[in-house]
Design a protein around this motif. Sequence first.
Motif, PDB file in Angstrom:
ATOM      1  N   UNK A   1      27.950  81.399 119.639  1.00 41.32           N
ATOM      2  CA  UNK A   1      26.489  81.214 119.731  1.00 41.32           C
ATOM      3  C   UNK A   1      25.935  80.111 118.834  1.00 41.32           C
ATOM      4  N   UNK A   2      26.473  79.950 117.629  1.00 43.53           N
ATOM      5  CA  UNK A   2      25.926  78.902 116.749  1.00 43.53           C
ATOM      6  C   UNK A   2      26.167  77.524 117.368  1.00 43.53           C
TER       7      UNK A   2
ATOM      8  N   UNK B   1      26.701  76.935 120.544  1.00 40.01           N
ATOM      9  CA  UNK B   1      26.011  76.858 121.836  1.00 40.01           C
ATOM     10  C   UNK B   1      24.544  76.458 121.680  1.00 40.01           C
ATOM     11  N   UNK B   2      23.909  76.981 120.638  1.00 39.58           N
ATOM     12  CA  UNK B   2      22.456  76.808 120.505  1.00 39.58           C
ATOM     13  C   UNK B   2      22.068  75.808 119.423  1.00 39.58           C
ATOM     14  N   UNK B   3      23.026  75.017 118.952  1.00 41.33           N
ATOM     15  CA  UNK B   3      22.695  74.087 117.871  1.00 41.33           C
ATOM     16  C   UNK B   3      21.994  72.838 118.413  1.00 41.33           C
TER      17      UNK B   3
ATOM     18  N   UNK C   1      19.265  73.114 124.504  1.00 39.37           N
ATOM     19  CA  UNK C   1      20.714  72.927 124.425  1.00 39.37           C
ATOM     20  C   UNK C   1      21.480  73.726 125.481  1.00 39.37           C
ATOM     21  N   UNK C   2      21.098  74.987 125.663  1.00 41.60           N
ATOM     22  CA  UNK C   2      21.807  75.812 126.639  1.00 41.60           C
ATOM     23  C   UNK C   2      21.617  75.242 128.047  1.00 41.60           C
TER      24      UNK C   2
END
Lengths: 396, 396
Positions: free
Chosen positions: B64-65, B67-69, B287-288
Motif C-alpha cells: 500500500x505505501x 501503491x499510494x505514494x 496514483x492508483x
Amino acid sequence: MISKSMYELGAQPSPIRKLFNYGQIQAKKLGPDHVFDFTLGSPSVPMPSKVAQCWEKLNREIDPVALHTYTVSAGRPEARQAIVDDLNERYHTHYGPGDLYLSCGAAASLCAVFKALTLDHQSKILAMAPFFPEYRNFVESKGGKFDYVPAAADFRVNLEALKEAIDASTQGVIINSPNNPGGKIYTREELKTLASLLEEKSRNFGHPIYLISDEPYRELAYDGLEVPWIPSIYKNSIICYSWSKSFSIPGERIGYTLVPPEAEDAKELYLAISGAARTMGYVCAPALAQRVIESCIKERPDLQPYEENRQLLYGSLSEMGYNCVHPDGAFYLFVKAPNGDGSAFSEMAMEKNVLIVPGVGFGCPDYVRISYCVPNDRIRRALPLFRDLLAQACGR
Amino acid sequence: MISKSMYELGAQPSPIRKLFNYGQIQAKKLGPDHVFDFTLGSPSVPMPSKVAQCWEKLNREIDPVALHTYTVSAGRPEARQAIVDDLNERYHTHYGPGDLYLSCGAAASLCAVFKALTLDHQSKILAMAPFFPEYRNFVESKGGKFDYVPAAADFRVNLEALKEAIDASTQGVIINSPNNPGGKIYTREELKTLASLLEEKSRNFGHPIYLISDEPYRELAYDGLEVPWIPSIYKNSIICYSWSKSFSIPGERIGYTLVPPEAEDAKELYLAISGAARTMGYVCAPALAQRVIESCIKERPDLQPYEENRQLLYGSLSEMGYNCVHPDGAFYLFVKAPNGDGSAFSEMAMEKNVLIVPGVGFGCPDYVRISYCVPNDRIRRALPLFRDLLAQACGR
C-alpha cells in the motif's frame, strides 16, 4: 508565444526533486545501499490497516459505476458529514458539511484559497520562514503578491517581524504547524498572541486578515504535544488539510478546505473558494478516495517508526555538534549548516551521496532539511558520513 | 475583501447542476420513476470488467505505501509508456513518455494548456459553438480572452466564421469531436480544411495557432465512424484526453495532455504546461488511477447500451417532428427547441419533470441537450412526454 513564467516553473523543477532524481541515478550506478536519500517528504510508515483494506473492500462491495462516478464539486455529503462529525467531536466545534470542501490535497486547497483572496496585484499573502517553497508559485500565479518574514531565532512565531510586515494589502497570513521543514508546533499561547496581532491589524485596516492554516502534518505530533485547533483561537481562520501524510497516501490527492462559519464573510469566502476550484478544473476530489476517508475517518497514523527516527537523528546529530531545531512534529530535521551556507553544505553532502535539501527555498539559507520518513537503517548507516561532513565543513 | 469573480462562479453553479439538483429533490417528493433526468454526462454503462477488477487487484497485490505514494509530476513513466505505446500502435505515431503529462482529467489538462498559452489579457482562445460552457471560465480565470464563433448550419466546422474570427492574438482554437453537446465527429476532410486555415493564419500572423483537441469522447463513436487523430492532420495540436467517459470513472479524475514532438516549440510548451499544472497545485494525477490505466490501456468501452439509447431517442424524436442533430458519437442528443427558445423549452419540460439542458451555455440558445447515458427505460417512458411537449410548444 508561450508563457515565460510557466515555462520557467516547468523547466526548473524544485531543488528537492532535482536532488531526488540525482539520487535515483546514483542508486542505479552504485547500488541503493550507497546512496542516502533524505530529500522527499514521502511517508514511509504503513497506513492504518483499516485504510489499506478499505481501498480493496469498497471495490469489492460497491457497484463500480456508482463507486467511480462524479460527486458534487464539494465532495460527497456523507464524506463531508463524517469529517465534520470527527472535527466536532475532537475540537468541540459545530461545523456542518456545508463548511467543508473536499479537495485534491492541501496544495489544491491552498491554490483555491489564494485565488479567492486575490483581488488585484497588490493582494498579499504573508508567510513566516521556514515555509513550504511552493507557496510563492501558488500565490503569484493567482496574480497576488507573496512575501515572508524571517524565522524567529527559536523558530517560533515571529511576532515582531509580522507586526512590521502586515499592511493594508495583506489578505492572509499562512502558517504550517507542525512545520515543514522546522518541525515546530505552535503552542496555544503563541497562537493567541498571533491572533491578537491579526485582530488588531484587521481593525486598523478595516478588513479581516485571514489566518490560513496549512495542516498536512496535524496528526504527526510527538511527546503528546497539543496541536491547537486554530479556529478556536482566531475566528478568521481557514483550514487546508490533507490525508497525504497521516494516511500515507500522498499520491491519491485527497484533502479539504474548511471555512468555519464564525469567520467573517464565511459564506462568500466558501463560495469564492468553490468558484476558484472550478476555474482550475478541479471537478471533484477523487471519488474512491472520498469514500475511503468517509469509512476511515477515525483512523490515526502509527507514529512509532517516525518517533524512533526522530530520536536517533536528532540525538546523534546534536551530540556530534550539529545545531538542530528540535522537532515537535512532522518528519523533518532542520539543521544549521556547520559552514553557515545550506546550499554549499548540501553540495558537500551530495559528494558523499548524502542527499539533504538546502534551506534557501524555505527562506533559511543557512539551514538544510533532512527528511526522516525513511528506513531507520538508512539514518544509522549515514551517521558516520554526517560526522565526516561536520569535520569537513568546519575545516577539521 | 473576497474575489468577486470567484464568488460569482461559486454562487452560480452551472445550469446543468441546478437542473440535476432540482431533479434530486423532485425524485424524493414524487418517487424516482416520476422524474426524467437527462441532465448529466455521467456514464451509465458498466466499465470493462478488467478495469473494474483492476482497482481491487492492485490493492491486493501491491504494497500500500508504494501503491499510494507520490509519482513524479508528469505521472508514472511506466503508465506514460503504456499510453504512448497504445497511441503509437493505433495512430502510427512515434511518441515517447516525455511527450505526455498525466492529469486530473481533461478539465485539468485544459486549464494547464490555457495557462501555458496565456501571455497577456489579449491572448485569445477560440471555440466553435456548440462548446462545453466551462471553457470560458477556464480561459478567463487564466487572464486570457475567450470567444466563439456560431455553429455552422450542419454543426460541422464553421470555416468561414473561424476565418473571420482568428486574429493576431489568437493563441489556440479548441475543438471537441465527438462533440458535447452536438454529437458530431469531424471528418478527416473537414479537419484538413481546418488545418489549412490554421496554417495560413499562423503564417500570416507569424506564430503558431495551436489546435487544442478536447477528447473525452474519443472512444464513443458509432457506426464505425473514424475519429481522426488530430496531430496527424495538423502538427501544432495539443491533445487533452480523459478516461472519464471511456472507462466510466469520471469521479476518479484521470486523463492526460499530449504535446506531439512535431508541434512548434513542443518542448517549451510541454514545460510550460508542467509549470502551469504546478501552480494550480496539481502535484500528480491520482496514483492508483495511474496504475489502473497502465494495466488496462487496451480496454475499450461497451457502446451497445448507448447505441440502443441513441437509436431509440434520435429515431423517436425525429419521427415525432423534432429537429435533431444526428449524433455520430458521445451520448447527447442536441435538439432544436420547437418553440425556438431552448431556455423556455427546458422550463416547459421541467414542469413535466423532464430535465433537459438549455443550449444557451453551449452557444446555441435555440437548442436543448438531452443526455442519453441513462437507463433505456427512462427514455422509453419519457417519449409520451416529449410528444406532449412538442404539441404544447407548437401551440397545438
